[in-house]
Structures are given as structure tokens and as C-alpha cells.
Design an enzyme around this catalytic site. Sequence first.
Site, PDB file in Angstrom:
ATOM      1  N   SER A 159       0.923  -1.280  -0.092  1.00 26.88           N
ATOM      2  CA  SER A 159       0.044   0.004  -0.013  1.00 26.88           C
ATOM      3  C   SER A 159       0.960   1.502  -0.024  1.00 26.88           C
ATOM      4  O   SER A 159       1.877   1.338   0.431  1.00 26.88           O
ATOM      5  CB  SER A 159      -0.872   0.055   1.239  1.00 26.88           C
ATOM      6  OG  SER A 159      -0.060   0.083   2.387  1.00 26.88           O
ATOM      7  N   LYS A 160       0.211   2.392  -0.483  1.00 21.85           N
ATOM      8  CA  LYS A 160       0.920   3.478  -0.487  1.00 21.85           C
ATOM      9  C   LYS A 160       1.402   4.007   0.894  1.00 21.85           C
ATOM     10  O   LYS A 160       2.371   4.738   0.994  1.00 21.85           O
ATOM     11  CB  LYS A 160      -0.403   4.497  -0.878  1.00 21.85           C
ATOM     12  CG  LYS A 160      -0.072   5.179  -2.435  1.00 21.85           C
ATOM     13  CD  LYS A 160      -0.846   6.082  -2.490  1.00 21.85           C
ATOM     14  CE  LYS A 160      -1.845   6.074  -4.073  1.00 21.85           C
ATOM     15  NZ  LYS A 160      -2.775   6.937  -4.152  1.00 21.85           N
ATOM     16  N   ARG A 161       0.652   3.616   1.770  1.00 17.98           N
ATOM     17  CA  ARG A 161       0.994   4.133   3.198  1.00 17.98           C
ATOM     18  C   ARG A 161       2.545   3.851   3.523  1.00 17.98           C
ATOM     19  O   ARG A 161       2.943   4.226   4.277  1.00 17.98           O
ATOM     20  CB  ARG A 161       0.262   3.833   4.213  1.00 17.98           C
ATOM     21  CG  ARG A 161      -1.083   4.996   4.300  1.00 17.98           C
ATOM     22  CD  ARG A 161      -2.217   4.390   5.347  1.00 17.98           C
ATOM     23  NE  ARG A 161      -3.052   3.611   4.510  1.00 17.98           N
ATOM     24  CZ  ARG A 161      -3.192   2.175   5.037  1.00 17.98           C
ATOM     25  NH1 ARG A 161      -2.828   1.905   6.203  1.00 17.98           N
ATOM     26  NH2 ARG A 161      -4.010   1.170   4.303  1.00 17.98           N
TER      27      ARG A 161
END
Length: 489
Positions: A255-257
Site C-alpha cells: 500500500s501507498k501508506r
Amino acid sequence: MISDKVRVRFAPSPTGYLHVGGLRTALFNFLFARHHGGYFILRIEDTDRTRYVPGAEENLIKTLRWTGLDYDEGPGVGGPYGPYRQSQRLDLYAEHARRLVEEGHAYYCFCTPERLEAMRQEQIRRKEPPMYDGTCRKLSRQEAEERKKAGEPYVVRLKMPRTGETVVEDIIRGKVVFQNAVVDDQVLVKSDGYPTYHLASVVDDHYMRITHVIRGEEWLPSVPKHIQLYRAFGWEVPQMAHLPLLLNPDRSKLSKRQGDVAVEDYIRKGYLPQALINFVALLGWNPGTEQEIFTLEELIQQFSLERIHKAGAVFDIQKLNWLNGYYIRQLPEDQLIAFLTPFLERAGYDVSDREKTRKIILAVYKGIDKGEDIAEAARLFYDSEVKIEEPEAREMLAQPSTRTVLETFLQKLDQVEGLDLETFKVIMKEIQQETGIKKKALWMPLRIALTGLTHGPELPLVIDIFGKAEVRRRIKYVLDTYLASNPEA
Ligand code: GLU
């Protein structure tokens, strides 16, 4: 036989950028095609108007070009089975949707979004899997035609068999069995008249004579719907291979996070295409040997779908950094300079003196992992103030011999014309003979006074880059600031 040559496709939806997962899909399709002397096709799946992003397609193609994965058929290249952009094939999908309805494999559904939402809420409340309840499946053809003519908005839904199972023999996952009863009556055409991904991709895979569908695992649940479509049309089903998920180091879905997911971000930070390709190739595939560094040619030779594993593949940025550093160090000098100079420029450094820029890059490039790291590594050459922050460097400053070395160096510097490497060595030798200071105690003060660091670029390179005047200025600066007020500190 759909085609006697391998034909595979990368079919991204242009929703903004190329995701690293998309790059992995593209790469595996590309490698498989090249390994078998087949065709690699790019198809743009742009029928979801709500997700349309202007410029996304151009961006995607530009990024794909950067990776070097050339496609044989697709937008901008053409090919015998085009157009390769789904928004230009709408009539074909409409015609096939009609055919499905006429032959009883699909039906018109008039349920309003409000009704569907209420139904969904009710199913969630009852802890049932949310899926269409089949209300319009029961309408007679005549009634459906009348409501359609009266102008009621409608969608087209697949009439999924309610009993039995659908089985697929996936190249990577083996036999996968789906219970038809839990597969939804998928919407095939939306109320805006556009097909959904499911209808469009099956129709296109057929007409584009795709032999192998190689894509991410997230598409596996769609397989029974697709197989029903192939059967309804009487078409041969291509072979399938669903690639393992990409995971963060904590094994959650990538994920981007937890890091960058857009290939563009990696380009911007200064990763090389050969490093990114090498890295991405190993996300789910391995050659069965210890080899870790691969050229694209080697990947093509060694790649096989059979060596892809089912388990999720962890995206390990440390490994990417290691590979990228390796590939940076392999670059021929002119390419190295051309690659790294823009990163210095972006950091605001003056690169107009090309010879000096070249020397600075050559002095520090061995210690970097990615292009943007060059700014920090080269900072000491551009900062006019010498910053001495390391505790070890400060300790060294506190040695009385440091002052002696620096002061003697300055006196001797003032007696020479220029400071070439020979002169520098002679000066250092003289200091050693006259003061008896040697080794680390002799060299470290110079290194610290010039760079502020105890480790870093080789001293002769530093001297060469700075030249006499700047060497003088720096040593004087350190004597006047760090060693002035408190000679003991
Ligand atoms: N358009 C789909 C995507 O964005 C393609 C899935 C497939 O390869 O069938 O990933």
C-alpha cells in the site's frame, strides 16, 4: 487452438499512473511473450468513465517506454486486431451484450441504485454475502423489452448458473473450483451504455486472440464469470496464470501508506530501469538458482510461468536499493554523469562547471543507492560552511595535534604556487617529519576540515575538486570557528 503463437496482453486501466504491481504484470507478460517468440500487446481498458483521468494513458505509455518493455501491438503502434483502446470498441461490446440477452445468457435489470443499496444493507444485516437477489432475472423478455422501450434505465447482467461449479486450471495455482451459487450476476453493461471490465476484456481477449491471460491474483474471483461468458459465446478459454499478491514487509497488501507504489515515484527518486526490472522480476518468480542480477536478456531466456510461486511476494525496498546501487556503479562514466547531474541541479546546486560537476560525481557516486542520494552525498562540495557534527570528528578537533597539523598546513600552503596532488603529498610528508604527527592524527584533521566528515570521498579527490584557494579558505574557517574560541573543545 486460439493462435499457434503465444499472444499475451497487459491491460491497464488508465487511472493515473503505472503501479509497481502493474509493472510486474506487464513484465511477466513481456518475458513470457519474448521467451516464446510471441506477441506482447498493450490494451487500454478505459470503459469506466467515472475513473477517467485525463493524460493517464499518455503517462502510462511514457512510463512503460522508460522500462523498455516494448509492445508489439497497441495504441500508437497499431496491429491487426485493433483498435487497442476499449473506448473505441464500444459497438463490439454492445453487439455482444445483445447477443447474450437474445440467447438467454444475460438479462436486463431495472433495479434502481436505491433499491440495490437497500438490498445490500439488508444482506449485510442478515450476514449474507452481498449479491444481486435476481429480481429482474425473473422478468419475461417481453416485459423487459417494454420497460426498456418506455425509457427506464437499465443494466445488462450475466445470468450466472445458480448450481454446480466452475473450474479453472490455473498455471500457477493449479485447479481452482468456484461454487456458482456464490458468484454474482455480474453487471456486463452499465446504465450509461458502457461495458464493464468483465464483458469488454472477455470479448477483447477473444478477438485479440489472447492465448494466456497473465494478471494479478485480485482478478481470480472474476474467473468464473469470465468462463461463463466464454461458454455462452462458444469460445475457447485462454490459459490463465494469476500472479501472487505484492506485500509490504509486514505482509499486509502493498500500500501507498508504507512506501511508493507508482513507478513514476521510483523514476523521480533516481532508480534505473534495469534495476527496477531486475527487482520486479523477482517478485513472485525465481530462477531456482542463486543468481540475483539479471539483464533483460537473461530474464527472457530463463523466465517461465511454472517457476512463479503462489505465496505473496514481499516488496523489499532494501533489496531494490542494493540492486540500484549496483546498476549505478555499472554505468559507463558518461551515462553516470548524465544520469546524476540533473539530481544535483534539482537540489539547487550550480552544475554549470561541467568538469567540476564530473569530478564531484566521481568522488561520491560509489556510496549512493539512488539518483537523489547524490545531493546529500555531494553537499559538502557545495556548502560554503564546513559543518562538523559527528562526535568522532569533534573529538578529533579536540586533539592538540589537530591544530598543529592545520596551522602548519596553512603556512606551507602559502609558500606554494598551486596545490596539485604532488604538492599536497609533499606538504603532508613535511608536516609529518617536522611535527612527528602521523597516520590518522595527520590525515584526519585535513579530512575533517575540508569535508566536515570522518568518512567520505578520498582526500586527493577532495583536494583536486576544491583547489588551493578553497582548501585554504576551509582550513582557515575551521581554525577560526571551531578551534578559535576554545582551543580545548
Ligand atoms: N483493466 C484491468 C486492470 O486494470 C485488467 C485486468 C486483466 O488483466 O484482466 O488491471
